[in-house]
Design a protein around this motif. Structure first.
Motif, short mmCIF file in Angstrom:
data_model
loop_
_atom_site.label_atom_id
_atom_site.label_comp_id
_atom_site.label_asym_id
_atom_site.label_seq_id
_atom_site.Cartn_x
_atom_site.Cartn_y
_atom_site.Cartn_z
N LEU A 13 0.83 -1.21 0.00
CA LEU A 13 0.00 0.00 0.00
C LEU A 13 0.87 1.27 0.00
N SER A 14 1.97 1.25 0.77
CA SER A 14 2.77 2.47 0.89
C SER A 14 3.51 2.80 -0.40
N GLY A 15 4.23 1.82 -0.93
CA GLY A 15 5.01 2.07 -2.14
C GLY A 15 4.11 2.36 -3.33
N LEU A 32 10.01 -0.85 -7.77
CA LEU A 32 10.74 -2.13 -7.71
C LEU A 32 10.11 -3.02 -6.65
N GLU A 33 9.69 -4.20 -7.02
CA GLU A 33 8.99 -5.10 -6.08
C GLU A 33 9.66 -6.47 -6.11
N ARG A 34 10.02 -6.96 -4.93
CA ARG A 34 10.73 -8.25 -4.86
C ARG A 34 9.88 -9.40 -5.36
N SER A 43 2.21 -7.08 3.92
CA SER A 43 1.16 -6.64 4.84
C SER A 43 -0.09 -6.14 4.13
N SER A 44 -0.08 -6.10 2.80
CA SER A 44 -1.17 -5.43 2.08
C SER A 44 -2.02 -6.38 1.25
N HIS A 45 -1.97 -7.67 1.57
CA HIS A 45 -2.72 -8.62 0.75
C HIS A 45 -4.17 -8.77 1.25
N ARG A 49 -9.31 -4.69 5.47
CA ARG A 49 -8.64 -3.86 6.49
C ARG A 49 -9.69 -2.87 7.00
N ILE A 50 -9.64 -2.56 8.29
CA ILE A 50 -10.64 -1.64 8.84
C ILE A 50 -10.31 -0.20 8.44
N PHE A 51 -11.33 0.49 7.92
CA PHE A 51 -11.25 1.94 7.74
C PHE A 51 -12.10 2.56 8.84
N ALA A 166 14.28 -7.66 -6.43
CA ALA A 166 14.53 -7.56 -4.99
C ALA A 166 15.79 -6.73 -4.74
N VAL A 167 15.61 -5.58 -4.16
CA VAL A 167 16.75 -4.70 -3.89
C VAL A 167 17.61 -5.30 -2.79
N ALA A 168 18.91 -5.47 -3.09
CA ALA A 168 19.84 -6.01 -2.08
C ALA A 168 20.62 -4.89 -1.42
N THR A 318 -1.94 -15.57 7.64
CA THR A 318 -0.95 -14.80 8.41
C THR A 318 -0.66 -13.51 7.66
N CYS A 319 -0.14 -12.54 8.39
CA CYS A 319 0.14 -11.23 7.80
C CYS A 319 1.14 -10.54 8.72
N LEU A 320 1.95 -9.63 8.18
CA LEU A 320 3.00 -9.02 8.99
C LEU A 320 2.62 -7.66 9.55
N SER A 341 7.51 3.77 6.72
CA SER A 341 7.04 2.54 7.34
C SER A 341 5.70 2.74 8.04
N PRO A 342 4.62 2.78 7.28
CA PRO A 342 3.32 3.03 7.90
C PRO A 342 2.60 1.74 8.24
N CYS A 343 3.21 0.96 9.08
CA CYS A 343 2.57 -0.31 9.44
C CYS A 343 1.97 -0.21 10.82
N ALA A 348 -3.19 0.90 6.81
CA ALA A 348 -3.88 0.77 5.52
C ALA A 348 -4.79 1.97 5.25
N LYS A 349 -5.50 2.40 6.26
CA LYS A 349 -6.52 3.45 6.05
C LYS A 349 -5.92 4.78 5.62
N PHE A 350 -4.60 4.95 5.81
CA PHE A 350 -3.95 6.21 5.48
C PHE A 350 -3.26 6.16 4.11
C1 LIG Z 1 -3.24 -8.84 9.84
C2 LIG Z 1 -3.20 -7.36 9.52
C3 LIG Z 1 -4.33 -6.62 9.77
C4 LIG Z 1 -4.31 -5.25 9.54
N1 LIG Z 1 -5.44 -4.55 9.77
C5 LIG Z 1 -5.48 -3.23 9.48
C6 LIG Z 1 -6.69 -2.52 9.64
O1 LIG Z 1 -7.71 -3.09 10.03
N2 LIG Z 1 -6.70 -1.21 9.34
C7 LIG Z 1 -5.58 -0.56 8.89
O2 LIG Z 1 -5.66 0.64 8.64
N3 LIG Z 1 -4.41 -1.22 8.73
C8 LIG Z 1 -4.34 -2.53 9.02
N4 LIG Z 1 -3.18 -3.23 8.84
C9 LIG Z 1 -1.96 -2.50 8.47
C10 LIG Z 1 -1.79 -2.33 6.98
O3 LIG Z 1 -2.21 -3.45 6.27
C11 LIG Z 1 -0.33 -1.98 6.73
O4 LIG Z 1 -0.08 -0.75 7.37
C12 LIG Z 1 0.02 -1.86 5.27
O5 LIG Z 1 -0.41 -2.95 4.53
C13 LIG Z 1 1.53 -1.67 5.13
O6 LIG Z 1 1.87 -1.59 3.78
P1 LIG Z 1 3.37 -1.44 3.34
O7 LIG Z 1 3.33 -1.08 1.92
O8 LIG Z 1 4.10 -0.53 4.25
O9 LIG Z 1 4.03 -2.87 3.56
P2 LIG Z 1 3.86 -4.19 2.64
O10 LIG Z 1 2.47 -4.35 2.22
O11 LIG Z 1 4.48 -5.32 3.35
O12 LIG Z 1 4.69 -3.85 1.35
C14 LIG Z 1 6.10 -3.93 1.33
C15 LIG Z 1 6.47 -4.45 -0.04
O13 LIG Z 1 7.86 -4.32 -0.22
C16 LIG Z 1 8.33 -5.45 -0.93
N5 LIG Z 1 9.76 -5.56 -0.64
C17 LIG Z 1 10.32 -5.85 0.55
N6 LIG Z 1 11.64 -5.85 0.45
C18 LIG Z 1 11.94 -5.53 -0.82
C19 LIG Z 1 13.16 -5.39 -1.53
N7 LIG Z 1 14.35 -5.55 -0.93
N8 LIG Z 1 13.11 -5.08 -2.85
C20 LIG Z 1 11.92 -4.89 -3.47
N9 LIG Z 1 10.73 -5.03 -2.83
C21 LIG Z 1 10.74 -5.34 -1.53
C22 LIG Z 1 7.49 -6.58 -0.37
O14 LIG Z 1 7.44 -7.70 -1.24
C23 LIG Z 1 6.15 -5.92 -0.21
O15 LIG Z 1 5.33 -6.07 -1.36
C24 LIG Z 1 -3.14 -4.60 9.05
C25 LIG Z 1 -2.01 -5.37 8.79
C26 LIG Z 1 -2.03 -6.74 9.01
C27 LIG Z 1 -0.80 -7.52 8.71
#
Ligand SMILES: Cc1cc2nc3c(=O)[nH]c(=O)nc-3n(C[C@H](O)[C@H](O)[C@H](O)COP(=O)(O)OP(=O)(O)OC[C@H]3O[C@@H](n4cnc5c(N)ncnc54)[C@H](O)[C@@H]3O)c2cc1C
Length: 387
Positions: A13-15, A32-34, A43-45, A49-51, A166-168, A318-320, A341-343, A348-350
């Motif tokens: 979601l962030s990228g 770039l996506e690994r 974390s975004s599959h 997700r709750i809004f 995948a960025v190393a 499972t989810c991270l 890092s908006p985890c 998700a909602k943001f």
């Molecule tokens: C179980 C669960 C429930 C949640 N419930 C809510 C909710 O109800 N409401 C809410 O607002 N939020 C919720 N969240 C939080 C929300 O889903 C996360 O904040 C959001 O998905 C984070 O997105 P992200 O893009 O930061 O991370 P990710 O979605 O993990 O994206 C990171 C991406 O980077 C890629 N990547 C990693 N390393 C590399 C590399 N070296 N090179 C290239 N690509 C790379 C990965 O493959 C991945 O696709 C929940 C999360 C989880 C896990």
């Protein structure tokens, strides 16, 4: 070597949101996506997700209001409904419904504070143990479709999506950076935005970050969370469910749940223990295995508090979570590198707003809330380190 103006690492979601906003501003962007966007290991599959607007701090509620404008824009551009309205109930001693109600009142957001009795009459499928905050404008975000829509927007504005890249490492070179992939490819970028979710801890040491910046990054904890789909007792096979999302916080136990949507065949509620999963060194260490003790705890919880669900999960996932100590997001920049890092389980909602903020920070055209910057989170960052 190929080159780009902005390389965005990670298509969750962030990228995806950042790539969309950068490309829409006319910048040259490589995403770039690994693996693939919104892949199951991140974390975004999935579809749920709750809004919600309910936060104990006005700061986040105001940000949700801002983010909603971005969601509306994305829905308009994609022609998709990305948030399904359901309303939300928040309750439990630790959740402090009265405090949430005061924040919503201050922001003019429609809500009601109900006694446990009144709430049980309205939602007999839930056993409430305290007053309940109800706000009808909450809903369920389809995370996977949202990522896909933002990637589509980025690509429509000329961004290049590189799957399986995948960025190393990232090394400063020629006034910019050389990104090297795990399989030896390289790309030059004038600026880099790292949105790697739970992979961030393992990447941090390979990004050529100044030591003062690196040491100011708060402890990041990655958890392998688990969620379960429980069938509705009285309404199998309904695409539209009258179930709200819920957050129930008592001392020592926090649960949340929401209509699971597509992931749950539209016939169940997704229920999870908040921060109930094991702590991992990094996303790379996940095994996708459900902990039987966690499953048992959630089943017992459903038996006790969710009379409208059959306490037998028919699907699980499972989810991270990528948590900072105070659950604030990290959004900061040093030289040409922006870290995002908006985890912390609530990002998700943001997403559309986070993308907009990250694009503003990376281009040097806008600032971000101090609360997200390292100086606020970890004390002191060397003066002048921020753009
Ligand atoms: C179980 C669960 C429930 C949640 N419930 C809510 C909710 O109800 N409401 C809410 O607002 N939020 C919720 N969240 C939080 C929300 O889903 C996360 O904040 C959001 O998905 C984070 O997105 P992200 O893009 O930061 O991370 P990710 O979605 O993990 O994206 C990171 C991406 O980077 C890629 N990547 C990693 N390393 C590399 C590399 N070296 N090179 C290239 N690509 C790379 C990965 O493959 C991945 O696709 C929940 C999360 C989880 C896990």
């Amino acid at each position: 070597m190929e080159s780009t103006e902005y390389a965005v690492v990670g298509a969750g979601l962030s990228g995806a949101a950042t790539a969309w906003h950068l490309a829409a501003r006319g910048h040259d962007v490589a995403l770039l996506e690994r693996s693939t966007p919104a892949n199951d290991a991140g974390s975004s599959h999935g579809s749920a997700r709750i809004f919600r607007y309910a936060y104990p701090e006005d700061f986040y509620t105001a940000l949700v209001q801002e983010a909603k404008a971005g969601w509306d824009e994305l829905a308009r551009l994609s022609g998709k409904q990305l948030i399904t309205p359901t309303g939300a109930v928040d309750y439990g001693q630790v959740r402090q419904p009265e405090r949430l109600a005061a924040v919503l009142a201050g922001r003019g957001i429609d809500h009601e504070l109900l006694s446990a009795q009144a709430a049980s009459e309205r939602w007999p499928q839930i056993a409430f143990d305290t007053q309940v905050l109800w706000h009808p404008d909450a809903g369920v975000i389809d995370a996977h479709e949202s990522v896909a829509s933002m990637v589509d927007q980025a690509v429509a504005h000329g961004a290049q999506l590189h799957n399986n890249w995948a960025v190393a490492s990232i090394t400063a070179a020629n006034g910019g950076y050389v990104l090297t992939s795990e399989d030896g490819r390289s790309l030059h970028a004038a600026n880099v935005i790292v949105a790697a979710g739970g992979w961030l801890p393992q990447l941090l040491g390979s990004l050529s970050l100044p030591s003062s910046f690196l040491s100011a990054i708060p402890q990041i904890q990655v958890r392998q969370e688990q969620a379960y789909h429980f069938p509705y007792a009285d309404q199998p096979d309904q695409a539209e469910s009258p179930w709200p999302t819920f957050i129930h916080k008592r001392a020592g136990w926090q649960a949340y749940g929401l209509p699971g949507g597509r992931d749950a065949d539209f016939r169940g509620q997704k229920v999870a223990e908040y921060n109930g999963g094991k702590i991992l060194p990094s996303a790379a260490d996940q095994d996708g295995q459900i902990d039987p003790a966690n499953r048992r705890r959630v089943i017992e919880y459903v038996k006790q508090y969710m009379p409208g669900l059959i306490p037998e999960p028919y699907a699980e996932t499972t989810c991270l979570f990528t948590n900072t100590p105070n659950e604030d997001f990290i959004l900061d920049r040093v030289d040409g590198i922006t870290i995002l890092s908006p985890c912390s389980g609530h990002g998700a909602k943001f997403a559309p707003l986070i993308g907009q903020l990250a694009a503003g920070l990376a281009t040097g055209t806008a600032s971000v809330p101090d609360q997200f910057r390292l100086a606020a989170q970890a004390g002191h960052v060397e003066a002048g380190a921020h753009a």
